[in-house]
Write an enzyme that holds these catalytic residues in place. Structure first.
Site, PDB file in Angstrom:
ATOM      1  N   CYS A 131      15.943  44.292  61.861  1.00 34.08           N
ATOM      2  CA  CYS A 131      16.511  45.102  60.787  1.00 34.08           C
ATOM      3  C   CYS A 131      16.200  44.523  59.416  1.00 34.08           C
ATOM      4  O   CYS A 131      15.840  45.236  58.492  1.00 34.08           O
ATOM      5  CB  CYS A 131      18.011  45.288  60.971  1.00 34.08           C
ATOM      6  SG  CYS A 131      18.947  43.761  61.005  1.00 34.08           S
TER       7      CYS A 131
ATOM      8  N   GLU B 228      24.739  39.000  55.933  1.00 31.62           N
ATOM      9  CA  GLU B 228      23.453  39.503  56.423  1.00 31.62           C
ATOM     10  C   GLU B 228      22.564  39.960  55.268  1.00 31.62           C
ATOM     11  O   GLU B 228      23.029  40.610  54.331  1.00 31.62           O
ATOM     12  CB  GLU B 228      23.726  40.670  57.388  1.00 31.62           C
ATOM     13  CG  GLU B 228      22.481  41.142  58.111  1.00 31.62           C
ATOM     14  CD  GLU B 228      22.768  42.273  59.105  1.00 31.62           C
ATOM     15  OE1 GLU B 228      23.933  42.440  59.508  1.00 31.62           O
ATOM     16  OE2 GLU B 228      21.815  42.986  59.466  1.00 31.62           O
TER      17      GLU B 228
ATOM     18  N   CYS C 130      20.552  42.344  55.192  1.00 35.82           N
ATOM     19  CA  CYS C 130      20.652  43.804  55.094  1.00 35.82           C
ATOM     20  C   CYS C 130      21.885  44.251  54.311  1.00 35.82           C
ATOM     21  O   CYS C 130      21.847  45.283  53.637  1.00 35.82           O
ATOM     22  CB  CYS C 130      20.724  44.436  56.482  1.00 35.82           C
ATOM     23  SG  CYS C 130      19.159  44.375  57.370  1.00 35.82           S
TER      24      CYS C 130
ATOM     25  N   GLU D 264      29.625  41.077  62.617  1.00 33.23           N
ATOM     26  CA  GLU D 264      28.803  41.034  61.382  1.00 33.23           C
ATOM     27  C   GLU D 264      29.590  41.729  60.278  1.00 33.23           C
ATOM     28  O   GLU D 264      29.092  42.618  59.592  1.00 33.23           O
ATOM     29  CB  GLU D 264      27.468  41.747  61.634  1.00 33.23           C
ATOM     30  CG  GLU D 264      26.760  41.224  62.888  1.00 33.23           C
ATOM     31  CD  GLU D 264      25.493  41.976  63.272  1.00 33.23           C
ATOM     32  OE1 GLU D 264      25.361  43.143  62.883  1.00 33.23           O
ATOM     33  OE2 GLU D 264      24.635  41.389  63.941  1.00 33.23           O
TER      34      GLU D 264
END
Lengths: 651, 651
Positions: free
Chosen positions: B413, B333, B335, B317
């Site tokens: 998350c 991502e 996040c 990631e």
């Protein structure tokens, strides 16, 4: 399908071709001796093979443990097959003696009941034939049969042939659809090809029958491998475990008659298709032929790289979905392209359609020989169509696609496969039926067909010129059918076919032409000459709009040769280059450096120059630049650098 | 760096924005209650969370075993933080009571020495703090600190604050550069942010000091995690093992002052950069500021997707190499984009440069909210810039990049991160220094700054119009600095800034403008109005030539919004479409269907049509077609279909 015609065999052909003789020589002088040393563990810094030692141990001639992959035996078999063909090309008494010795060891390793696989003989004699899914016993048997047939054809010696007949008989005893026999199928197809080879050499129906059994049993019970796994208590071989039991990987998901898409491991698939096509032609089996056609068409229409590469999905070294042909992530294994030659060759025997010969050419001049470095010392297993240093061979998704050819692998499938292809090249050149001699490939050679000695002189693939000199062995009328590559257009200026200096008018030619072959029927006289001539233009090729990767791009071909662009010639950022709409490319013979002897392309093009920012609203500006393209098959011979086959085109 | 200015805090801002209120409402009405049910294991068909139950067990209020990931506690912390901000946006007594109850359980779970991590309390009390590399104790601590600070700011309640102070003290007792202390660093950065939050709320230097320790210790001993692993006898936690010990993954390969490239796990990296920037600004630490700049510049110049996505390498990631920004394989991502907002926000506090505000806008309108389905019920963790059904989410290399938002993940998350971003949006809108009130974002709101109440009315991002109404709380001169998005050009017709109806001439504006802000200094009167107006043109954006993936392509933006093309509007084969060189795109408000309320783009373009063959020498023919683009953030709301941000352009 038509009446099957037969190859004339590489024994009857002497390759004299400028392009191919060099490659044959490299294979015979460099690759075969190198592999022999590897098999004997005589090369330092190469992972131990132990393959011949395994046979010695199994034969009781040496002590020790088995070492290597479960299919280590096949390395010896493939080498022997290559040696057999090489002895035809270039007799070598010492090499033949050494091969005989190895065959002697193999014979001694064979068990009284005919069984032959050193892993199980040495290590797990109690587990023979219990893990067809992973353990490659039938695969190794198939390669040994191919080697035996080739060695017999090349030398007339039948020791290995008898070994493999006994082995085949052991297989026939154990497997089959009859009650009491195990309804087994191989996890990796190959024995089907081997059995067909045994049949062709010995004429014994039982071998052909067994090949048909393995082909037709496949997919009847898609759970076969699962049931086998349960039966053996979920054991698997060493590091090699296909846990997921996705049987599309092994093409065992459906019967061969129900398979309408090329799926799974590409080499497994293509070995299977090869045996199917051989059997279909041999038995004049229309249903089986149609099954082959379905798979062939699927590949040609949806799954073939322009280079002839096969396998767009590196996971499982497999065919991807239709049109999913990533360039930088391609698998396109050298072995798969070689197997495609086998498949095409058998299809051609059933249907004299130049489309098959065209594919053989595509494979021969591109994605097969790209596997070998120009010096013959290093090999690609994976043949991507785009390479990005720092990404290729390094990052997730790209690790398989190396930017330069590495040395010998422990799992040595591709180099010996190249050996056998290149040394047996002669057998792809001509076929012969009762009435006709077919010339499939423009390769310089002297071919002894039954009806004539035919000498072919050519500078193909660099020039579109071939002279066929016929010395008939009969005074009866017969036909010489000459394959005309698909890109030749006799209505264009400069393209002609002449017989004894007399050009056949284009209109007449079109009548004489059938599916890519010109049929010349006459009473041939000694020294009759057919000349095929055509201009070699640089051709732009576009991919189907479904191919995401190639959108907006064009690839260049000249004759059967696919070109690529390398950083070595064009600087960095190949993606910023553009091929002009009105391309004027000049082909020239490279006269020095490592690429000497190859025809390169020189052209004007553009380079897009943008701001240094990551994103900008200022459109990039185009600059005129000079671009050079090199044949794809010789890429990565000048160190690690960027490479692209598909280039963006001026819109 | 400049004097650090401070956000005015989301407590002081009431969002009234048409665009954002809807999203805040969705988050408050749908996502927070949904996650609460998940945390309490009340949702069938969602993988068990057990997160609150873990706290109950640790508190002795329930019996049972720990269940979940080693960082399961952080789900509760993130939810509490989101709840805190949501209580500011929309008070909810019942919710607050339930949150208080959970905080009570957390308090009971805390050990006498301040330790707090349910996995180790329940399961392996003897192994506390022995696997910082994998076990996320410090990560969970950091999130709990953030939650505590937020909850205290929102409600004035300090129970959780005291819990986390005790926890922070326990951490300070154990770790540090002092002799006798463990020179540890977290495997996943986050505690640094938490400690800074504790510092900002409590003013206690020790927390800031500890944040600095964790930041500056990092990379001093690149073998720390390895040595830790050896010390604990190579044990690793459950399924979670970073065996390879590639410490660039954790940004532990060099000290923060030596890191000049954004590498490794993107969220870990960006959390670290966020804490670095917060500390640099807080301490007016020029060296640390420069370290932040270096990393910021590297991201902006080489590693940021046009959508604001970060992380081109799905393995780990992680950030990929420079310019390696694959569209269909992107990780990007949700996040990471949220963390980029945090990082940019702290950079902006040190340097009132509109470039930071522009990046906050880029993230807010694109790669953050693309993580949430329009109904708030499903979430993307991965935000690719190209989607191909049958490939995305399925094939090797693409499995992470799903074609439609799935439901709740076990590793939750992204949704709670979105909750806290969206509910705390207010704090990114304004900053204030002694002399100046800075407006960063064109978001409808009522903001209570120290110097004035400022009401912003706008229809941004769909229209380029905002009215700032000032009601001063002082009769002294002060400055209102208004951020002008980077794409606004006052020299162009239709763009203006006026104060009380008087347009400021462009020449004068350019003098009043500094790094993307117009500085308006005056004695403000009640109801003074500043109007910012600019035409919203559709802009073509080109990527740097180094970005292989985007060669020949263009992306469309309007205001801060990046557009994409979906199959739902444009049919299949988006790769065969071409954006005209002279683009005329019409923006229109979608008035029905699921995309209602969004501005879509309609334009003429081309579709390339080729032969049905896989390869053809016939160039494809272009046909005129009508194309529709939709905001990237709302893609994949109409089922699985093809999507592209980058489109080939007419050359």
């Amino acid at each position: 399908m038509e009446q099957k015609v037969r190859e004339i065999g590489s024994r009857s052909v002497k390759i004299t071709d400028a392009f191919w003789s060099k490659i044959q020589q490299k294979v015979i002088d460099v690759v075969i001796p190198f592999q022999e040393k590897v098999l004997n563990d005589e090369i330092p810094n190469v992972e131990k093979s132990h393959a011949i030692e395994n046979f010695r141990i199994a034969a009781g001639l040496s002590e020790g443990e088995f070492y290597g992959m479960v299919f280590q035996d096949s390395d010896v078999a493939k080498w022997l097959e290559g040696v057999a063909y090489s002895l035809i090309v270039k007799p070598d008494e010492a090499l033949e003696t050494r091969a005989d010795e190895i065959i002697g060891i193999i014979e001694k390793a064979q068990q009284p009941d005919g069984y032959l696989d050193t892993y199980f003989i040495i290590k797990e004699p109690e587990h023979r034939w219990q893990n067809l899914h992973e353990c490659h016993e039938l695969y190794c048997a198939g390669h040994m049969m191919e080697a035996a047939a080739a060695y017999y054809e090349a030398t007339g010696k039948d020791k290995l042939l008898h070994v493999t007949e006994r082995l085949a008989d052991a297989i026939i005893n154990r497997f089959g659809s009859e009650e009491g026999k195990e309804h087994g199928i191989p996890g990796h197809q190959e024995v089907e090809i081997g059995l067909m080879r045994l049949y062709h050499v010995t004429g014994k129906e039982k071998y052909k029958h067994m090949a048909r059994y393995f082909l037709e049993e496949r997919g009847k019970n898609p759970d076969y491998f699962y049931e086998e796994k349960v039966k053996r208590g979920w054991q698997h071989w060493g590091q090699y475990s296909l846990d997921k039991l996705d049987v599309t990987y092994n093409q065992a998901h459906r019967t061969i008659y129900e398979q309408n898409e090329a799926v799974g491991h590409a080499v497994r698939a293509l070995y299977m298709y090869t045996a199917m096509a051989d059997l279909a032609g041999t038995d004049a089996d229309e249903r089986l032929y149609q099954a082959c056609r379905t798979l062939w068409d699927n590949i040609i229409q949806k799954k073939l790289y322009i280079t002839g590469g096969l396998g767009g999905n590196s996971e499982g070294e497999a065919f991807g979905p239709a049109y999913e042909l990533p360039n930088d992530m391609a698998y396109a294994e050298t072995c798969a392209s070689i197997a495609m030659v086998f498949f095409a060759h058998h299809m051609l025997e059933m249907d004299m359609d130049g489309a098959y010969a065209d594919i053989i050419e595509k494979e021969l001049y591109n994605s097969t020989i790209s596997g070998m470095q120009l010096d013959g010392e290093k090999y690609f297993y994976v043949n991507p169509l785009e390479c990005e240093p720092g990404v290729s061979g390094k990052l997730f998704g790209y690790r398989h696609a190396l930017p330069v050819r590495p040395g010998w692998y422990a799992c040595a499938c591709c180099p010996p496969n190249l050996i056998r292809l290149v040394t047996s090249l002669g057998k792809y050149c001509f076929s012969e039926s009762a009435s006709t001699v077919y010339s499939h490939l423009m390769i310089g050679q002297i071919a002894q067909t039954q009806k004539a000695k035919i000498t072919v002189e050519t500078s193909y693939p660099w020039e579109g010129h071939a002279v066929y000199t016929v010395e008939p062995k009969t005074d009866k009328v017969f036909t010489l059918a000459v394959h005309i590559p698909y890109f030749v257009d006799f209505t264009k200026e400069g393209a002609y076919l002449s017989v004894n200096g007399e050009t056949i008018p284009a209109a007449e030619l079109s009548i004489m032409m059938k599916k890519g072959y010109v049929y010349l029927t006459r009473t041939w006289q000694a020294k009759d000459q057919v000349v095929l001539h055509f201009p070699m233009e640089v051709r732009k090729v576009y991919a189907n709009q479904h191919v995401r990767e190639n959108a907006g791009c064009v690839a260049l071909m000249r004759g059967p040769v696919v070109y690529c662009f390398e950083g070595a010639d064009n600087g960095d950022l190949l993606q910023s280059l553009r091929i002009p709409k009105n391309l004027k490319a000049e082909a020239y013979l490279c006269e020095d450096g490592i690429l000497k002897g190859n025809v390169l392309l020189l052209m004007d093009g553009y380079r897009m120059a943008g701001s240094g920012e990551l994103y900008s609203e200022k459109p990039p500006v185009k600059e005129k630049v000079s671009l050079t393209a090199v044949p794809y098959c010789i890429w990565a011979n000048r160190g690690e650098n960027q490479m692209r086959v598909w280039m963006l085109e001026e819109f």
